[in-house]
Design a protein around this motif. Structure first.
Motif, short mmCIF file in Angstrom:
data_model
loop_
_atom_site.label_atom_id
_atom_site.label_comp_id
_atom_site.label_asym_id
_atom_site.label_seq_id
_atom_site.Cartn_x
_atom_site.Cartn_y
_atom_site.Cartn_z
N LEU A 146 -28.07 32.98 -20.91
CA LEU A 146 -27.23 34.04 -20.34
C LEU A 146 -26.00 33.46 -19.65
N VAL A 147 -26.21 32.40 -18.86
CA VAL A 147 -25.09 31.76 -18.15
C VAL A 147 -24.07 31.21 -19.14
N SER A 148 -24.55 30.46 -20.13
CA SER A 148 -23.63 29.86 -21.11
C SER A 148 -22.96 30.93 -21.96
N TRP A 149 -23.66 32.03 -22.27
CA TRP A 149 -23.08 33.11 -23.08
C TRP A 149 -21.94 33.80 -22.34
N ILE A 150 -22.13 34.07 -21.03
CA ILE A 150 -21.07 34.69 -20.24
C ILE A 150 -19.87 33.75 -20.16
N MET A 151 -20.11 32.46 -19.98
CA MET A 151 -19.01 31.50 -19.93
C MET A 151 -18.26 31.47 -21.25
N VAL A 152 -18.98 31.51 -22.36
CA VAL A 152 -18.34 31.50 -23.68
C VAL A 152 -17.48 32.74 -23.88
N LEU A 153 -17.98 33.90 -23.44
CA LEU A 153 -17.21 35.14 -23.57
C LEU A 153 -15.89 35.04 -22.81
N PHE A 154 -15.94 34.57 -21.57
CA PHE A 154 -14.70 34.42 -20.79
C PHE A 154 -13.79 33.35 -21.40
N HIS A 155 -14.39 32.27 -21.88
CA HIS A 155 -13.59 31.21 -22.49
C HIS A 155 -12.87 31.73 -23.73
N ASP A 156 -13.56 32.52 -24.56
CA ASP A 156 -12.93 33.11 -25.75
C ASP A 156 -11.81 34.08 -25.35
N LEU A 157 -12.03 34.81 -24.23
CA LEU A 157 -11.00 35.74 -23.76
C LEU A 157 -9.74 34.99 -23.33
N PHE A 158 -9.91 33.93 -22.57
CA PHE A 158 -8.74 33.16 -22.11
C PHE A 158 -8.07 32.42 -23.27
N LEU A 204 -18.03 36.33 -10.87
CA LEU A 204 -17.66 37.74 -10.69
C LEU A 204 -18.66 38.67 -11.37
N VAL A 205 -19.13 38.30 -12.54
CA VAL A 205 -20.10 39.14 -13.26
C VAL A 205 -21.42 39.19 -12.50
N ILE A 206 -21.92 38.04 -12.06
CA ILE A 206 -23.21 37.99 -11.37
C ILE A 206 -23.13 38.72 -10.04
N ARG A 207 -22.08 38.49 -9.26
CA ARG A 207 -21.99 39.12 -7.94
C ARG A 207 -21.74 40.62 -8.04
N ALA A 208 -20.98 41.05 -9.06
CA ALA A 208 -20.78 42.48 -9.25
C ALA A 208 -22.09 43.16 -9.62
N ALA A 209 -22.92 42.48 -10.42
CA ALA A 209 -24.21 43.04 -10.80
C ALA A 209 -25.17 43.10 -9.61
N LEU A 210 -24.93 42.26 -8.60
CA LEU A 210 -25.81 42.20 -7.43
C LEU A 210 -25.38 43.13 -6.30
N ILE A 211 -24.33 43.91 -6.50
CA ILE A 211 -23.87 44.82 -5.43
C ILE A 211 -24.96 45.80 -5.00
N PRO A 212 -25.70 46.45 -5.93
CA PRO A 212 -26.80 47.33 -5.48
C PRO A 212 -27.85 46.58 -4.65
N VAL A 213 -28.13 45.34 -5.04
CA VAL A 213 -29.09 44.53 -4.27
C VAL A 213 -28.53 44.21 -2.90
N PHE A 214 -27.22 43.98 -2.83
CA PHE A 214 -26.58 43.69 -1.55
C PHE A 214 -26.66 44.89 -0.62
N VAL A 215 -26.46 46.10 -1.17
CA VAL A 215 -26.59 47.31 -0.36
C VAL A 215 -28.01 47.43 0.21
N LYS A 216 -28.99 47.10 -0.64
CA LYS A 216 -30.38 47.11 -0.18
C LYS A 216 -30.61 46.06 0.90
N GLN A 217 -29.93 44.93 0.79
CA GLN A 217 -30.05 43.88 1.79
C GLN A 217 -29.50 44.34 3.13
N ILE A 218 -28.38 45.06 3.12
CA ILE A 218 -27.79 45.58 4.36
C ILE A 218 -28.77 46.52 5.05
#
Length: 320
Positions: free
Chosen positions: A14-26, A48-62
């Motif tokens: 998953l980590v390498s796939w997201i990096m490849v997607l951004f690398h192809d975009l740039f 940015l992708v991982i932290r954006a996906a964790l926003i609901p978890v962050f709200v629960k943390q608050i």
């Protein structure tokens, strides 16, 4: 493949796939696919992708953190109640009452650590991916979603003259430590420590109520304020430059996120909450938690008299 590697295998893909997607975009946008800038931005995109996906978890943390602060007075009473009682029955009773308090306030001690726990597999997966780049390049193999050509590009990519796959301590032990690697590693480690320290410091100094500040839990937090940055700082000399970029970027995200929460959604009873209420008053907005009826002074309407009644005067009796 060992047990730890088996667990991290899907995360590495998953980590390498997201990096490849951004690398192809740039690359599509015109960047050199072998440049360190393109791969650095790909790592930042991963954050940015991982932290954006964790926003609901962050709200629960608050919510969990505020619940933990709200139950501190009750927890202090409970500790006083069972102070000096070390028998098994008392311990069980205290544990049951603690669980009841957690349930009543809708929180638990582990919710506050949930975002960090979720991020750890991605962090270790990225560490394994970047640490294995040189070996994969030498053996003409790929890593996860990274093809061998992309592995070779990443292994040769540099930022400010430092290879993204190089680490301070392994390079020094191997006798091929470059000045650029040493300088950039130290700079990134200091930035990582500073951002983490500032994040925790602003939470403790501005976004905690007086009861939470006086609780035993706060003493542990103060100790962790200095211990955790030190631990990550010492461990950082083993991290490749790419991992340091990832960790520093996620710390900066956390720092900005906490600044937003402290300013816009402060904990009730904290210094930040008082400042927030003062800003609302300055803007002419009502105070939170206070109704308009409670703010406006109560003025009793007294009906105006229609006319003045002339009171009869008592005549003095003549002395006989």
């Amino acid at each position: 493949m060992d047990f730890f590697g088996t667990i991290l295998f899907p995360f590495k893909w998953l980590v390498s796939w997201i990096m490849v997607l951004f690398h192809d975009l740039f690359t599509f946008l015109g960047m050199n696919p072998a440049s360190g800038i393109a791969w650095t931005l790909s790592i930042i995109g991963l954050v940015l992708v991982i932290r954006a996906a964790l926003i609901p978890v962050f709200v629960k943390q608050i919510k969990a953190q505020r619940g933990m602060q709200a139950l501190q007075p009750d927890m202090k009473k409970l500790q006083t109640k069972y102070k000096g009682k070390t028998d098994q029955l008392s311990r069980q009773a205290m544990a049951q009452e603690q669980m009841a308090l957690y349930k009543e306030h809708g929180t638990n001690p582990f919710s506050a650590c949930l975002p960090m726990l979720i991020q750890m597999p991605f962090f270790f997966s990225l560490f394994q991916v970047l640490s294995g780049v040189s070996h994969a390049n030498a053996t003409n193999t790929g890593i996860g979603a990274l093809s061998h050509a992309q592995v070779r590009q990443f292994d040769e990519a540099t930022i400010f003259g430092a290879p993204l796959s190089s680490a301070f301590l392994p390079s020094m032990q191997g006798g091929d430590l470059k000045t650029s690697v040493a300088i950039l590693s130290i700079f990134m480690i200091l930035a990582m420590i500073a951002s983490q320290f500032i994040t925790q410091k602003q939470i403790m100094s501005k976004n905690m109520s007086e009861d939470a500040m006086a609780s035993p839990f706060m003493k542990q937090q103060k100790m962790m304020l200095y211990v955790l940055p030190l631990v990550f700082g010492i461990g950082g000399i083993n991290f490749p430059i790419g991992v340091l970029i990832y960790w520093t970027t996620t710390n900066v995200w956390t720092m900005g996120q906490q600044f937003f929460v402290i300013r816009r959604m402060p904990t009730p009873g904290s210094p930040a909450y008082k400042e927030y209420q003062a800003r609302r008053v300055a803007k002419g907005l009502p105070l939170l938690g206070v109704t308009k009826k409670a703010i406006d002074p109560v003025v009793e309407e007294v009906p105006e008299p229609k006319g003045q009644r002339v009171q009869p005067q008592r005549k003095n009796r003549k002395k006989k």
